[in-house]
Design an enzyme around this catalytic site. Structure first.
Site, PDB file in Angstrom:
ATOM      1  N   ARG A   1      52.804  38.320  28.641  1.00 19.84           N
ATOM      2  CA  ARG A   1      52.043  38.312  27.392  1.00 19.84           C
ATOM      3  C   ARG A   1      50.790  37.460  27.510  1.00 19.84           C
ATOM      4  NH1 ARG A   1      56.457  39.444  23.561  1.00 19.84           N
ATOM      5  NH2 ARG A   1      55.621  39.766  21.477  1.00 19.84           N
TER       6      ARG A   1
ATOM      7  N   ARG B   1      60.176  47.436   9.106  1.00 19.96           N
ATOM      8  CA  ARG B   1      61.070  47.364  10.274  1.00 19.96           C
ATOM      9  C   ARG B   1      62.340  46.562   9.975  1.00 19.96           C
ATOM     10  NH1 ARG B   1      58.600  45.546  15.865  1.00 19.96           N
ATOM     11  NH2 ARG B   1      58.103  43.585  14.809  1.00 19.96           N
TER      12      ARG B   1
ATOM     13  N   LYS C   1      56.930  49.593  20.630  1.00 18.55           N
ATOM     14  CA  LYS C   1      57.198  49.163  22.003  1.00 18.55           C
ATOM     15  C   LYS C   1      58.692  49.000  22.271  1.00 18.55           C
ATOM     16  CE  LYS C   1      55.749  44.993  22.753  1.00 18.55           C
ATOM     17  NZ  LYS C   1      56.902  44.151  23.065  1.00 18.55           N
TER      18      LYS C   1
ATOM     19  N   ARG D   1      51.076  36.680  15.278  1.00 18.64           N
ATOM     20  CA  ARG D   1      51.418  37.461  16.469  1.00 18.64           C
ATOM     21  C   ARG D   1      50.306  38.440  16.836  1.00 18.64           C
ATOM     22  NH1 ARG D   1      56.392  39.300  13.834  1.00 18.64           N
ATOM     23  NH2 ARG D   1      56.721  40.854  15.438  1.00 18.64           N
TER      24      ARG D   1
ATOM     25  N   ARG E   1      63.585  41.071  10.634  1.00 23.98           N
ATOM     26  CA  ARG E   1      63.402  39.984  11.596  1.00 23.98           C
ATOM     27  C   ARG E   1      62.824  38.768  10.887  1.00 23.98           C
ATOM     28  NH1 ARG E   1      60.610  42.196  17.124  1.00 23.98           N
ATOM     29  NH2 ARG E   1      59.481  40.247  16.847  1.00 23.98           N
TER      30      ARG E   1
HETATM   31  P1  AMP Z   1      58.888  40.467  20.571  1.00 24.01           P
HETATM   32  O1  AMP Z   1      60.294  40.814  20.207  1.00 24.01           O
HETATM   33  O2  AMP Z   1      58.471  41.011  21.918  1.00 24.01           O
HETATM   34  O3  AMP Z   1      57.902  40.803  19.478  1.00 24.01           O
HETATM   35  O4  AMP Z   1      58.835  38.861  20.745  1.00 24.01           O
HETATM   36  C1  AMP Z   1      59.145  38.021  19.655  1.00 24.01           C
HETATM   37  C2  AMP Z   1      58.644  36.607  19.893  1.00 24.01           C
HETATM   38  O5  AMP Z   1      59.259  36.062  21.083  1.00 24.01           O
HETATM   39  C3  AMP Z   1      57.152  36.434  20.125  1.00 24.01           C
HETATM   40  O6  AMP Z   1      56.413  36.420  18.914  1.00 24.01           O
HETATM   41  C4  AMP Z   1      57.117  35.092  20.847  1.00 24.01           C
HETATM   42  O7  AMP Z   1      57.346  34.024  19.931  1.00 24.01           O
HETATM   43  C5  AMP Z   1      58.349  35.176  21.747  1.00 24.01           C
HETATM   44  N1  AMP Z   1      58.054  35.769  23.067  1.00 24.01           N
HETATM   45  C6  AMP Z   1      58.577  36.942  23.567  1.00 24.01           C
HETATM   46  N2  AMP Z   1      58.109  37.193  24.789  1.00 24.01           N
HETATM   47  C7  AMP Z   1      57.262  36.171  25.081  1.00 24.01           C
HETATM   48  C8  AMP Z   1      56.439  35.864  26.220  1.00 24.01           C
HETATM   49  N3  AMP Z   1      56.379  36.680  27.291  1.00 24.01           N
HETATM   50  N4  AMP Z   1      55.705  34.724  26.178  1.00 24.01           N
HETATM   51  C9  AMP Z   1      55.744  33.894  25.126  1.00 24.01           C
HETATM   52  N5  AMP Z   1      56.482  34.126  24.018  1.00 24.01           N
HETATM   53  C10 AMP Z   1      57.238  35.249  23.997  1.00 24.01           C
END
Ligand code: AMP
Length: 219
Positions: free
Chosen positions: A92, A126, A16, A169, A158
């Site tokens: 989300r 990753r 993504k 997640r 990460r």
């Molecule tokens: P990502 O980089 O999109 O995988 O996001 C990493 C982390 O950021 C997620 O596992 C959540 O802890 C937090 N996060 C990102 N976007 C959201 C969202 N829209 N709502 C809640 N938590 C978020």
């Protein structure tokens, strides 16, 4: 080019982030990654950032109200007003999806589909630039010893790519995000794209699907 307003869905490791960056370039729209925004806040060490880091490291979603403040402020900026947006990681949850459509119309939402068995392998390999968020993998590392090709920053794993956080997640995606995906589908706004294949092949597939939908809505 007409401004486009896109939402990208896809479980962790579906590609993504990589595809969102490519699509944002293709459509000339700002790439808005809530994960990147929260990681930046966590790195700057502010009180809000440290709180966000607790959620990030545990693989838990931040409260909807917090995320709505973050995204509401971002969508008001001039670059979005002029060029639309590509949202990566927001919404989300169902309440986030409903709130988003109260704030702005969305032209297309994309669900980048990759089977769960494949994403787990992808996530373990990753790597990400701590400074600019560029994405690499152990199979496709930067040219020079884990130094980012784009900005020279450190390329690392990460903090939330640990097995426990990844499991949390994936569970949050199934429980909280899939209902938001279904909600976009019910409104006729969703296209589903197969995310398995070489990066450029998947990008081409995404562009065709999105262009098809934009033509359909008169874009
Ligand atoms: P990502 O980089 O999109 O995988 O996001 C990493 C982390 O950021 C997620 O596992 C959540 O802890 C937090 N996060 C990102 N976007 C959201 C969202 N829209 N709502 C809640 N938590 C978020």
């Amino acid at each position: 080019m007409k401004r486009v307003r896109l939402v990208m869905f896809g479980r962790q490791g579906a590609g993504k982030g990589t595809q969102s960056k490519a699509l944002a370039r293709h459509y000339g729209a700002p790439h808005i990654s809530t994960g990147d925004m929260l990681r930046d806040a966590a790195n700057d060490g502010s009180a809000v950032g440290l709180k966000a880091k607790e959620y990030l490291d545990a693989g838990k979603l931040l409260p909807d109200a917090v995320m709505l403040d973050v995204i509401g402020e971002r969508l008001e900026r001039d670059d979005v007003v002029a060029n639309g947006f590509l949202l990566d990681g927001f919404p989300r949850t169902l309440p986030q999806a409903e709130a988003l459509l109260d704030l702005t119309p969305v032209d297309v939402a994309v669900n980048l589909e990759v089977p769960e068995s494949l994403v787990i392998a992808r996530i373990s390999g990753r790597r990400i630039c701590r400074s600019c968020g560029a994405i690499y993998s152990t199979a496709d590392p930067p040219a020079d010893d884990w130094t980012c090709n784009v900005c020279g920053g450190d390329v690392v794993q990460r903090d939330d790519d640990t097995p426990d956080a990844v499991a949390a997640r994936l569970e949050a995606y199934a429980e909280k995000t899939l209902p938001a995906v279904a909600w976009f589908a019910e409104r006729g706004l969703l296209v589903v794209v197969d995310g398995v294949g070489a990066t450029e092949v998947v990008t081409d597939r995404l562009v065709s699907a999105i262009d098809g939908r934009l033509a359909h809505v008169g874009g």
